[in-house]
Design an enzyme around this catalytic site. Structure first.
Site, PDB file in Angstrom:
ATOM      1  N   LYS A 131       6.512 -11.740  -9.316  1.00 39.67           N
ATOM      2  CA  LYS A 131       6.247 -10.303  -9.190  1.00 39.67           C
ATOM      3  C   LYS A 131       7.288  -9.629  -8.297  1.00 39.67           C
ATOM      4  CE  LYS A 131       2.673  -9.431  -6.845  1.00 39.67           C
ATOM      5  NZ  LYS A 131       1.296  -9.710  -6.464  1.00 39.67           N
ATOM      6  N   GLU A 137       0.657  -5.915   2.869  1.00 39.64           N
ATOM      7  CA  GLU A 137       1.236  -7.202   2.484  1.00 39.64           C
ATOM      8  C   GLU A 137       1.715  -7.960   3.720  1.00 39.64           C
ATOM      9  OE1 GLU A 137       1.364  -8.595  -0.766  1.00 39.64           O
ATOM     10  OE2 GLU A 137      -0.120  -7.010  -0.958  1.00 39.64           O
ATOM     11  N   ARG A 138       2.254  -9.151   3.499  1.00 37.59           N
ATOM     12  CA  ARG A 138       2.654 -10.010   4.617  1.00 37.59           C
ATOM     13  C   ARG A 138       3.981  -9.531   5.223  1.00 37.59           C
ATOM     14  NH1 ARG A 138       1.260 -12.292   0.149  1.00 37.59           N
ATOM     15  NH2 ARG A 138      -0.574 -13.612   0.004  1.00 37.59           N
TER      16      ARG A 138
END
Length: 506
Positions: free
Chosen positions: A158, A184-185
């Site tokens: 992705k 997100e991370r």
């Protein structure tokens, strides 16, 4: 703006929810308040409880905040920096530079709460947005000024697909890319920044991050801040903008957390009752106007692969294209791992893409669907039990699958294969020639990870000399393979491909 500053007093603190009393002037909704010794605690007003009290959500950690502490009214909403100075930089939700460089100069500050462009300013033209990626341009064409959803789990490519689109947009068009990371991370943000710097595309890019370790209020507003920057480039500089959002589900999730903290009664499956309104407020600002376009590609996480989940259903209603990534195709090495049968686009109609493109796309889908139906028979009985027509369909489908793979610029250092940018015309020509059995005598491997179809002829010679030599003894075919050591394994496997292609499948 105000001559006399407006101060309030903290009444209660419950996690990220803060109640504040103002005796002189009650701040309006979305006003930003600041508290703490160095004004480091930022609170956004979300509700006016009565004539004296407001309830806000903290966009920063609330450590050190206590009852009775003074709160300053900034007199305005949350603002984001806009201007040429923000290019090649990385920001947080407050517009602070987080790339360890000096704060940007020559910027203006604009409110993150803006109305979508009115219908009178919107463009009614439907234009194709070319990405240079074969499988997307042929089967799931994107709309200029539209929204595409990228549905996929972890490890199916992705982020690589998003990164490649950034590279293609900046390298070959006069556009700006804005990457917005929601929930997100932090590792992904650091890796993306490094990769963009190495690829040399950072000068035309802006990054914003609201990471998963930040309070829900910050994650909820970072998408609005990114859109404010995108609208500046579209409306003021008349440039096309590619807006990448990773992940739109985290935006909905942050809104759900804020709603729960504010004490609202949840609706289905625990989602906030205002989810549709909040998502519309974000998505409707992504539009195609008479001066420029914001084209958005959004990663969408589907909880438990349930496409009837309210978050997925609400997101679907805003998208013009849905790209579904398949773990099975990724495991087979077919990258980009896009499932052509599950993916769809509203642009794939004869009136927009043209009769030839539409007919080719339908024929490709039909061929791949027939192959998918025949896979069980091949696995149980073998390819020999199929009719000659079905065997031809299997051969075409397998060659199409391999031709729709593509080496990416962003993965050159890992694969050793030079990245390819393929125009829509070249991609359509290649698919048409495969469907007309022009490459029937070529090994499947010749079509794997190439750009335009012409590279297949350079990669491996066709089997025409072998076709004449088939009635002859095997010794002749071996003698033909000796002068050219490289094509030897290709030629040895070629007869098997024609008569026993099921060995690959099984």
């Amino acid at each position: 703006m105000k001559e006399q500053p407006n101060f309030g007093v903290v009444v209660s603190v419950r996690g990220s929810v803060v109640d504040i009393r103002f005796d002189r002037l009650l701040p309006p909704i979305h006003t930003v308040l600041r508290a703490g010794e160095d004004q480091s605690i930022v609170i956004e007003v979300l509700a006016q409880r009565d004539a004296r009290h407001v309830r806000g959500i903290a966009l920063t950690p609330t450590q050190g905040l206590a009852r009775g502490m003074a709160v300053a009214d900034t007199g305005g909403p949350l603002k984001a920096p806009v201007g040429k100075g923000i290019l090649s930089r990385m920001f947080d939700v407050f517009g602070n530079a987080i790339d360890r460089e000096a704060p940007p100069t020559d910027v203006q500050w604009r409110s993150v709460h803006r109305a979508p462009p009115p219908l009178s300013r919107r463009s009614t033209k439907s234009e194709i947005f070319e990405t240079g990626i074969k499988v997307i341009d042929v089967l799931v064409p994107l709309e200029r000024g539209g929204k595409a959803g990228l549905f996929g789990g972890a490890g199916v490519g992705k982020t690589v697909l998003l990164t490649e689109m950034i590279h293609n947009m900046i390298g070959h068009q006069e556009g700006v890319s804005i990457f917005c990371g929601i929930g997100e991370r932090c590792r992904e943000g650091e890796e993306l920044y490094r990769e963009m710097k190495e690829a040399g595309v950072l000068p035309k890019m802006v990054m914003l991050f609201g990471q998963m370790n930040e309070p829900p209020g910050a994650r909820f507003r970072v998408g609005h801040a990114a859109l404010t920057m995108a609208e500046y480039f579209r409306d003021d500089e008349h440039r096309d903008v590619l807006l990448l959002i990773d992940n739109i589900f985290r935006f909905i999730q942050a809104g759900m957390e804020v709603s729960g903290l504010m004490g609202q009664m949840p609706s289905r499956l625990g989602y906030q009752p205002t989810m549709g309104t909040e998502l519309s407020g974000l998505e409707e600002r992504i539009a195609n106007t008479d001066t420029g376009a914001i084209t958005s590609i959004q990663a969408v996480y589907v909880p438990a692969d349930d496409f009837t989940d309210p978050a997925a259903v609400h997101t679907f209603s805003h998208l013009s294209a849905s790209i579904v990534l398949s773990r099975k195709r990724a495991s087979e090495g077919l990258f980009p791992a896009i499932d052509p049968l599950q993916s769809s686009s509203k642009m794939a109609t004869p009136g927009i893409v043209g009769e030839r493109h539409y007919a080719l796309a339908q024929e490709i889908r039909r061929t791949l669907a027939q192959y998918a139906d025949l896979k069980d028979i091949i696995a149980m009985l073998g390819l020999e039990q199929l009719s000659p027509e079905d065997r031809n369909v299997v051969g075409r489908a397998r060659r199409l699958e391999r031709f729709l793979t593509q080496p990416f610029f962003t993965t050159e250092q890992f694969t050793g294969l030079k990245g390819k940018l393929v125009s829509l015309k070249e991609a359509l020509d290649g698919c048409e020639r495969i469907l007309h059995d022009e490459f029937k005598d070529f090994p499947e491997s010749a079509l794997y990870m190439i750009g335009p179809i012409g590279e297949a002829k350079q990669k491996a010679p066709p089997d025409k000399p072998k076709a004449k030599a088939i009635p002859k003894p095997d010794d002749d075919s071996k003698s033909e393979a000796k002068p050219e050591p490289k094509p030897k394994p290709v030629e040895e496997t070629q007869p098997k491909l024609e008569h026993a292609a099921d060995t690959h499948e099984s």
